[in-house]
Design a protein around this motif. Structure first.
Motif, PDB file in Angstrom:
ATOM      1  N   ASN A 171     -18.704   0.562 -50.907  1.00 58.56           N
ATOM      2  CA  ASN A 171     -17.699  -0.426 -50.486  1.00 58.56           C
ATOM      3  C   ASN A 171     -18.245  -1.334 -49.380  1.00 58.56           C
ATOM      4  O   ASN A 171     -17.665  -1.464 -48.308  1.00 58.56           O
ATOM      5  CB  ASN A 171     -16.403   0.257 -50.045  1.00 58.56           C
ATOM      6  CG  ASN A 171     -15.742   0.976 -51.187  1.00 58.56           C
ATOM      7  OD1 ASN A 171     -15.773   0.517 -52.326  1.00 58.56           O
ATOM      8  ND2 ASN A 171     -15.147   2.112 -50.908  1.00 58.56           N
ATOM      9  N   PHE A 172     -19.345  -1.971 -49.676  1.00 53.60           N
ATOM     10  CA  PHE A 172     -20.076  -2.825 -48.745  1.00 53.60           C
ATOM     11  C   PHE A 172     -19.304  -4.107 -48.450  1.00 53.60           C
ATOM     12  O   PHE A 172     -18.696  -4.699 -49.339  1.00 53.60           O
ATOM     13  CB  PHE A 172     -21.431  -3.164 -49.380  1.00 53.60           C
ATOM     14  CG  PHE A 172     -22.256  -4.128 -48.602  1.00 53.60           C
ATOM     15  CD1 PHE A 172     -22.931  -3.727 -47.460  1.00 53.60           C
ATOM     16  CD2 PHE A 172     -22.377  -5.442 -49.013  1.00 53.60           C
ATOM     17  CE1 PHE A 172     -23.710  -4.616 -46.743  1.00 53.60           C
ATOM     18  CE2 PHE A 172     -23.163  -6.340 -48.310  1.00 53.60           C
ATOM     19  CZ  PHE A 172     -23.831  -5.922 -47.172  1.00 53.60           C
ATOM     20  N   ARG A 173     -19.344  -4.542 -47.181  1.00 51.05           N
ATOM     21  CA  ARG A 173     -18.750  -5.809 -46.743  1.00 51.05           C
ATOM     22  C   ARG A 173     -19.673  -6.438 -45.706  1.00 51.05           C
ATOM     23  O   ARG A 173     -20.084  -5.769 -44.766  1.00 51.05           O
ATOM     24  CB  ARG A 173     -17.377  -5.589 -46.124  1.00 51.05           C
ATOM     25  CG  ARG A 173     -16.364  -5.023 -47.095  1.00 51.05           C
ATOM     26  CD  ARG A 173     -15.085  -4.655 -46.384  1.00 51.05           C
ATOM     27  NE  ARG A 173     -14.423  -5.779 -45.780  1.00 51.05           N
ATOM     28  CZ  ARG A 173     -13.482  -6.519 -46.362  1.00 51.05           C
ATOM     29  NH1 ARG A 173     -13.098  -6.243 -47.563  1.00 51.05           N
ATOM     30  NH2 ARG A 173     -12.927  -7.532 -45.719  1.00 51.05           N
ATOM     31  N   LEU A 174     -19.982  -7.720 -45.878  1.00 47.14           N
ATOM     32  CA  LEU A 174     -20.811  -8.443 -44.922  1.00 47.14           C
ATOM     33  C   LEU A 174     -20.188  -9.815 -44.679  1.00 47.14           C
ATOM     34  O   LEU A 174     -20.304 -10.714 -45.508  1.00 47.14           O
ATOM     35  CB  LEU A 174     -22.242  -8.606 -45.450  1.00 47.14           C
ATOM     36  CG  LEU A 174     -23.196  -9.419 -44.579  1.00 47.14           C
ATOM     37  CD1 LEU A 174     -23.463  -8.718 -43.255  1.00 47.14           C
ATOM     38  CD2 LEU A 174     -24.499  -9.667 -45.327  1.00 47.14           C
ATOM     39  N   PRO A 175     -19.503 -10.007 -43.551  1.00 50.37           N
ATOM     40  CA  PRO A 175     -18.915 -11.318 -43.257  1.00 50.37           C
ATOM     41  C   PRO A 175     -19.916 -12.234 -42.579  1.00 50.37           C
ATOM     42  O   PRO A 175     -20.914 -11.785 -42.022  1.00 50.37           O
ATOM     43  CB  PRO A 175     -17.765 -10.972 -42.311  1.00 50.37           C
ATOM     44  CG  PRO A 175     -18.232  -9.740 -41.604  1.00 50.37           C
ATOM     45  CD  PRO A 175     -19.098  -8.987 -42.597  1.00 50.37           C
TER      46      PRO A 175
END
Length: 150
Positions: A36-40
């Motif tokens: 569940n990767f997230r990179l803003p």
């Protein structure tokens, strides 16, 4: 209320000790994927510019790349309205954080208020806000074209 203020530092110490103990025993490893990767990404003014999400991501330190599965790249206006302008979907892609680019040989679907596009073999350059699709390109326009053949 006064009682709570006096006792609060004593409650904080065990919590801080637990966090330090957890940090000392846990390790972050580039060898294991992130689920569940997230990179803003934000503008210099602090507004959201893009958000990379994936079901799984693996950091490749030798190339400073991130392999992402089930990529959803959400592009925002970069202004205070935080408007979602475009979404890019792909089953697999590489994020190049230093270059603000995302590339893939896999399929792509670009969704926008004005059009939808699909194809394979693509590159997104965030500095230029440009998506290039190499093969099997199909574009569907959502707008009205007036006087096209005049």
């Amino acid at each position: 209320m006064i009682f709570f203020r006096q006792r609060f530092p004593f409650l904080l110490f065990p919590l801080a000790a637990a966090v330090v103990a957890f940090a000392a025993t846990s390790q972050i490893s580039p060898d294991k994927p992130v689920i569940n990767f997230r990179l803003p990404n934000f503008t210099p003014e602090g507004y959201r510019s893009w958000l990379v999400r994936g079901s799984q991501a693996q950091y490749l330190p030798t190339n400073n790349e991130v392999d992402v599965k089930d990529l959803t790249l959400s592009l925002f206006s970069g202004k205070s309205d935080d408007k979602l302008t475009t979404m890019i979907l792909s089953p697999a892609a590489k994020v190049l954080p230093d270059k603000s680019q995302v590339i893939s040989d896999s399929t792509i679907r670009v969704i926008n208020d004005d059009f939808e596009a699909t194809g394979t073999g693509w590159r997104y350059d965030h500095k230029e806000r440009r998506t290039t699709i190499d093969k099997k390109v199909r574009v569907t326009l959502h707008g009205e074209i007036n006087n096209f053949l005049k």
